[in-house]
Design an enzyme around this catalytic site. Structure first.
Site, PDB file in Angstrom:
ATOM      1  N   ASP A   1      -1.451 -13.094   1.408  1.00 16.36           N
ATOM      2  CA  ASP A   1      -2.031 -11.953   2.138  1.00 16.36           C
ATOM      3  C   ASP A   1      -2.490 -12.459   3.499  1.00 16.36           C
ATOM      4  OD1 ASP A   1      -3.017  -9.580   2.924  1.00 16.36           O
ATOM      5  OD2 ASP A   1      -4.722  -9.546   1.570  1.00 16.36           O
TER       6      ASP A   1
ATOM      7  N   ASP B   1      -6.961 -14.347   8.139  1.00 15.47           N
ATOM      8  CA  ASP B   1      -5.693 -14.235   7.408  1.00 15.47           C
ATOM      9  C   ASP B   1      -4.643 -15.208   7.924  1.00 15.47           C
ATOM     10  OD1 ASP B   1      -6.664 -12.279   5.717  1.00 15.47           O
ATOM     11  OD2 ASP B   1      -5.798 -10.606   6.820  1.00 15.47           O
TER      12      ASP B   1
ATOM     13  N   HIS C   1     -11.601 -14.147   2.248  1.00 13.13           N
ATOM     14  CA  HIS C   1     -12.809 -13.357   2.027  1.00 13.13           C
ATOM     15  C   HIS C   1     -13.947 -14.215   1.482  1.00 13.13           C
ATOM     16  CE1 HIS C   1     -10.310  -9.383   1.815  1.00 13.13           C
ATOM     17  NE2 HIS C   1     -10.145 -10.055   2.934  1.00 13.13           N
TER      18      HIS C   1
ATOM     19  N   MET D   1       2.879  -5.714  -7.645  1.00 12.22           N
ATOM     20  CA  MET D   1       1.527  -5.191  -7.380  1.00 12.22           C
ATOM     21  C   MET D   1       1.594  -4.051  -6.372  1.00 12.22           C
ATOM     22  SD  MET D   1      -0.983  -5.365  -4.742  1.00 12.22           S
ATOM     23  CE  MET D   1      -1.331  -6.923  -3.916  1.00 12.22           C
TER      24      MET D   1
ATOM     25  N   GLU E   1     -10.901  -6.435  -5.468  1.00 10.10           N
ATOM     26  CA  GLU E   1     -10.942  -7.450  -4.409  1.00 10.10           C
ATOM     27  C   GLU E   1     -12.230  -7.326  -3.611  1.00 10.10           C
ATOM     28  OE1 GLU E   1      -7.378  -7.616  -2.078  1.00 10.10           O
ATOM     29  OE2 GLU E   1      -8.451  -8.317  -0.308  1.00 10.10           O
TER      30      GLU E   1
ATOM     31  N   ASP F   1      -4.958 -13.704  -3.675  1.00 11.78           N
ATOM     32  CA  ASP F   1      -4.494 -13.575  -2.294  1.00 11.78           C
ATOM     33  C   ASP F   1      -4.638 -14.917  -1.595  1.00 11.78           C
ATOM     34  OD1 ASP F   1      -3.966 -10.910  -2.656  1.00 11.78           O
ATOM     35  OD2 ASP F   1      -5.476 -10.168  -1.248  1.00 11.78           O
TER      36      ASP F   1
ATOM     37  N   ASP G   1       2.351   1.856   3.354  1.00 16.45           N
ATOM     38  CA  ASP G   1       3.303   0.871   3.891  1.00 16.45           C
ATOM     39  C   ASP G   1       4.737   1.364   3.700  1.00 16.45           C
ATOM     40  OD1 ASP G   1       1.139  -0.818   4.308  1.00 16.45           O
ATOM     41  OD2 ASP G   1       1.475  -1.964   2.464  1.00 16.45           O
TER      42      ASP G   1
ATOM     43  N   HIS H   1       0.867  -1.172   0.000  1.00 12.24           N
ATOM     44  CA  HIS H   1       0.000   0.000   0.000  1.00 12.24           C
ATOM     45  C   HIS H   1       0.906   1.226   0.000  1.00 12.24           C
ATOM     46  CE1 HIS H   1      -2.424  -3.023   2.249  1.00 12.24           C
ATOM     47  NE2 HIS H   1      -3.446  -2.471   1.659  1.00 12.24           N
TER      48      HIS H   1
ATOM     49  N   LYS I   1     -14.949  -8.522  -0.462  1.00 14.89           N
ATOM     50  CA  LYS I   1     -14.997  -9.016   0.916  1.00 14.89           C
ATOM     51  C   LYS I   1     -16.416  -8.809   1.422  1.00 14.89           C
ATOM     52  CE  LYS I   1     -12.571  -8.633   5.330  1.00 14.89           C
ATOM     53  NZ  LYS I   1     -11.693  -7.822   6.194  1.00 14.89           N
TER      54      LYS I   1
ATOM     55  N   GLU J   1      -9.564 -13.493  -2.740  1.00 10.83           N
ATOM     56  CA  GLU J   1      -8.801 -13.840  -1.535  1.00 10.83           C
ATOM     57  C   GLU J   1      -9.469 -15.010  -0.832  1.00 10.83           C
ATOM     58  OE1 GLU J   1      -7.406 -10.738   1.080  1.00 10.83           O
ATOM     59  OE2 GLU J   1      -7.634 -12.029   2.833  1.00 10.83           O
TER      60      GLU J   1
ATOM     61  N   ASP K   1     -12.179 -11.993  10.000  1.00  5.89           N
ATOM     62  CA  ASP K   1     -11.123 -12.127   8.994  1.00  5.89           C
ATOM     63  C   ASP K   1      -9.832 -12.595   9.666  1.00  5.89           C
ATOM     64  OD1 ASP K   1      -9.653 -11.835   6.673  1.00  5.89           O
ATOM     65  OD2 ASP K   1      -9.604  -9.647   6.755  1.00  5.89           O
TER      66      ASP K   1
END
Lengths: 373, 373, 373, 373
Positions: free
Chosen positions: D287, D257, D220, D88, D181, D245, D57, D54, D183, D217, D255
């Site tokens: 991810d 992950d 998700h 990406m 994406e 993802d 980030d 991102h 969710k 993902e 969520d």
């Protein structure tokens, strides 16, 4: 109708609920922290009976004894000024990174010892503020992988902790009951004793089961897709409903803590019906928070709405109980416990073809709930 | 390795499981009914220990006493011929339209009386066949709308029924324990006592709690998204694991009753680990059925695969327990109950920064499970 | 207020809905089959606009052409007598054991061919009865294990089937649109194209996307825990809402097909709002059935209640749209599309601290819904 | 076997994944932030191909242009030193309180404009670093109450935003594709376009659908209880799988992950099979993040384990494809697309009684997965 909350309705809020700053897993806080004194004054204005708190909601984790006493003294004064009570207290066993593998069930014995020490102090604080109920929500008593922990060992550690706290309460001569709160998951993958049922069963294995009951929470039971009023009924049946957390939640997702009655008014109605029909004397505690879209004004809308919805539903319960057509249907179907003398011969064929008129009954209930009856 | 099932492994199947004709809510049966004697012979060949049954699985609902006795006599002969046992029996309280509002908790007192009568007969049948466990799954003890039934009344009726059955068992001098089975929903909207936890708690409110335990089922606990091995651990901890139903299920959907180990081998592994580590002496009962796509050959593939997967996982449990690296990680983290002397001062800062190495532990576990370790 | 349904409200029911005999996975039928003519007459009395049907709801699977024509002729007469319409028809591709591995996506090419033949006949029947919408719900287009089927092959077969049906409709010169219906699971473990979103996307890959839209069903989207009104809005946005199935469902469980508005009146309200605000011209089709506790009287209570609840909610939509305080809040928040000229400099700090007053807005909505506003 | 990851395997991680400090809704961070350069070097050592990010980030939200350029220059140098790529990039549209009501779909037009501005800058950054895929996850594009927002308006705003970004990319001459994406919920109550299916359908309504695909993902899709590999197959079928993802998730909860392959190895196996069988050329992006119980060592265990598990499953895919008994079963059942000539008469009775041998096929698959075959 008058839906104005008053102290005799016994509505309470956690400091952490209206004080929630709106942080979530993906976003920063959106609201400034509210001072406990400000919360108490504002809730008093809105008609609440009291506030509940975690140790750290009032006293910062690293406060020294002098600071702690000053904070408590000032807070006590606000309570006196407003007439607000602190009927329940609890411990934050989840924010501190030390508790990342749980508190009473951490694999690390030092963490378990630290959790007990912290809890004893929180109990002292609660009793000092007048609390008669201590709610115990472990928060992180669980696992992400079952490779990490033997669930039998974890249950044993959990039991040791509750037994130890009961001993402490007795040794101090406190007038305090413990209410255990269940949650199926979040923030851990799977949390031990995940529903009110599992918690109730666990109580019977304790040294002092008479000191311990449950604190069912709408959202936590709904996360597992279970009917909340059934869990509350079981707790009442067992004499173990010591406290209750009112909020809202859609099944099968993250812990939402929505405003009471805002997501499923039918379920909320039957919960209020159960509490009012049994004249349950406990606190109507709202463990929820305003949407993250709200500023402080929205927080007070949220608090006022929580109490107002309860009173609206309470009035509907009275209407349901007074509704002649509904009550006639219930009587006909035997829901009111129509006596059956078992030596009458049973006409099984008749049992197979009879109808129960539940569609009609439910339609009338929905129309009452929607205010068109 | 040898994964051949043998009677000493104590694998059992219900007559209704391998005999399931593949009817579902949207479709007609796809397989012809299998005669009980055929099922027994075939399961004996495959290495099973025994079969379990509902009253109606063996004796048609409207059989007269003469027919009933003949059927039982012939079935007993098949058991003798094959060495197969009937360790558990239960009652069908759900197929007959008479039970549409439940059996022990129907609003109609006549239905409640009929259910008790039917259950007493099923208990007689089970005992006659040698069963020492009676499983009680109400099936329809619940509601679609809470308008229809007061959950406190329903719990009271439920308790009356179990108390009555305990009295009956005692009065007859039967060597029989009752195992209560929970399910959250389906076929009713919400079923009372929806999880193993709620059932366990309910037992403590009975007149003879020592006679009553639980029969947890993988699929039923998973329907509510709960960790099954945690529920089993709690039942073991309470001395209440009287029976178990092994199968598979994806969370949050209809009751699938998949082949054991076919959907979530990691969860199945930790369940087998719990049962084997505690040397639990009970039956490994498969309460599942073949996919509806199968003919009879597929049914026996399903039965053989159920047992074989259990034995594969059992061997992996032994490997896990003997794996030096895994056991070292568990030792280091304290999972084996490392004693902590509480008068040591606690370095809270160290608790905050320490890691638990659970990612490494879980990765090793997965590699063991996948057979690459 | 007058909540009496009339034909101009465009309420329809499936023959299979009010005709549902109350069989479920664990129990036998509780009600006798109702003759189609009886259903039509009764629904006409209650104020419905029409009935919809699967081929087999009207014409038995093995009827010969003469029987088929006689049945259709008599049914057409009943429609004429009552003024009832058949706006939609569909095919039963799930009851016959031949479809146990799916219809259009069965691994067996003979099954795929048989399914197409059966569907063409059902289309002919529907068109003969006046239907202008053909709903396609495969029922069993899925898997229990991904080992069995390549999902890309299955999607290809599915597409071939819909393309073939479009060609057939064009070749016959029928005035008929196809509406695809999604469902995530049950009776198969996982069904292909599981939500309205997946179905919508699939349409764009067809040869004649203009002939094909969707038939979203409340229960099916809710089984996956999704917001139904959002799915309907997306279908409307794409011009693809060709039909709709109204009922009720709790998330994360078996397919309940509850009476519309009986489980989550808030969600039902926002759905009605969407349909009414957009003046959507389609049928309000109820794809649900009475509780299994009901006799035939309960079935008609159920049917009448379904329509009545829709009308109650429709009136509440009008109130919401006319409520000055609610509309003022919506205006202030910009929900009505307040134009923003992007060359104004953006005060990001103000965006961070502003509130949206959604708690207040939601509370007012709930009070309107509960009839206390 | 050799399960050592190498750059040609195309494994990537987000800076935010291994850099996750372990904050959750109930607890404070447990790990210190890791410098991006440190992450890149460490992942390079472990065999990864690249990192994704991102905007925030890498570049703090309030960095001035000089700081921004210095940070980018230094980061580019680390990439060059290590040979790591940035395939990406994406935008953080969720952390800043300004986005509390969403970004592209906020009711506040100023927020929508701000979100676009921020995204254009993130696109510039990504392209500068070499990215050819831009992932768009709105994060907060949804509601807690449907009273707040018209879903049709929101979809329109969403479309306007994506169209605008496509125009921007074209206007700049960037070689960049957009991957949307989906969710279903969290952090909002209900998120618009909640599954990969809804996202795919939305793409066809855009001005430049050829520039836009999806980024499914695992977690998700599983949150909604859906089969992930089916969604990926649909995206592949439509030529729209632009990114993926990889992680793990239990259905029906927050969520999680989790580490790829750690929760449901069977589902992970069929996903890897799909990607490998189709020789999908894209990045295998993880991810996910380490359990909150871990210190930094645990983070690298997590990263290494993610890649290693993929390679283990990839080898099992090769075994499955080479397994004679499995392939024979698939051939017999027609899963390999056995041609059916439709003018053969169909023996429907045979279709009703035939079996598909899926129990056997699934058992063989499980044994292969468990490494005992």
């Amino acid at each position: 109708m008058n839906y104005t909350p008053r102290p005799e309705h016994h509505f309470t809020f956690g400091l952490w609920t209206v004080g929630n700053p709106g942080r979530d897993p993906f976003g920063e806080p959106v609201r400034s922290p509210l001072a406990p004194a400000h919360i108490v004054r504002k809730l008093a204005e809105l008609g609440a009976y009291g506030v509940n708190l975690h140790d750290e909601d009032l006293v910062p984790r690293d406060a020294n004894p002098g600071e702690r006493d000053r904070i408590v003294r000032e807070f006590t004064q606000v309570l006196a000024d407003t007439g607000m009570k602190v009927p329940m207290a609890t411990t934050n066993l989840f924010s501190d990174p030390a508790f990342k593998d749980g508190a009473f069930t951490s694999n690390d014995g030092r963490v378990r010892a630290y959790a007990l020490t912290k809890t004893r102090k929180a109990i002292d604080l609660g009793v000092e503020l007048g609390a008669t109920t201590y709610v115990c929500w472990g928060g992180r008593e669980g696992v992400e992988t079952n490779a990490a922990k033997d669930p039998r060992a974890a249950l044993g550690w959990y039991r040791d902790a509750i037994n130890s706290l009961c001993e402490y309460i007795k040794s101090q001569g406190y007038d305090l009951r413990i209410a255990l709160e269940a949650k199926p998951n979040e923030p851990r993958g799977d949390i031990f004793l995940p529903t009110t049922g599992h918690m109730l069963a666990f109580i019977y294995t304790l040294d002092h089961p008479e000191m311990v009951g449950v604190n069912p929470e709408v959202a936590h039971e709904r996360m597992a897709g279970l009917d909340f009023s059934h869990a509350v009924a079981q707790a009442l049946d067992a004499g173990k409903l010591f406290h209750i957390d009112l909020n809202g939640q859609q099944p099968g997702r993250f812990d939402q803590d929505l405003r009471f009655g805002s997501d499923d008014p039918k379920a909320a109605f039957f919960l209020v019906k159960l509490l009012e029909d049994t004249q349950w004397p406990g606190m109507r505690h709202f463990d929820s928070h305003a949407y993250r879209t709200e500023d402080e004004a929205g927080v007070w809308d949220f608090a006022a709405g929580s109490m107002r919805t309860y009173l609206i539903l309470k009035e509907k319960v009275a209407r349901f109980n007074a509704d002649k057509e509904i009550q006639q249907l219930l009587k006909e179907v035997g829901a009111q416990g129509d006596a059956f003398t078992s030596d009458r011969p049973i006409d099984v064929a008749a049992l197979r073809t009879r109808g129960y008129a539940y569609e009609r009954l439910d339609q009338l209930t929905m129309e009452l709930l929607l205010g068109v009856r």
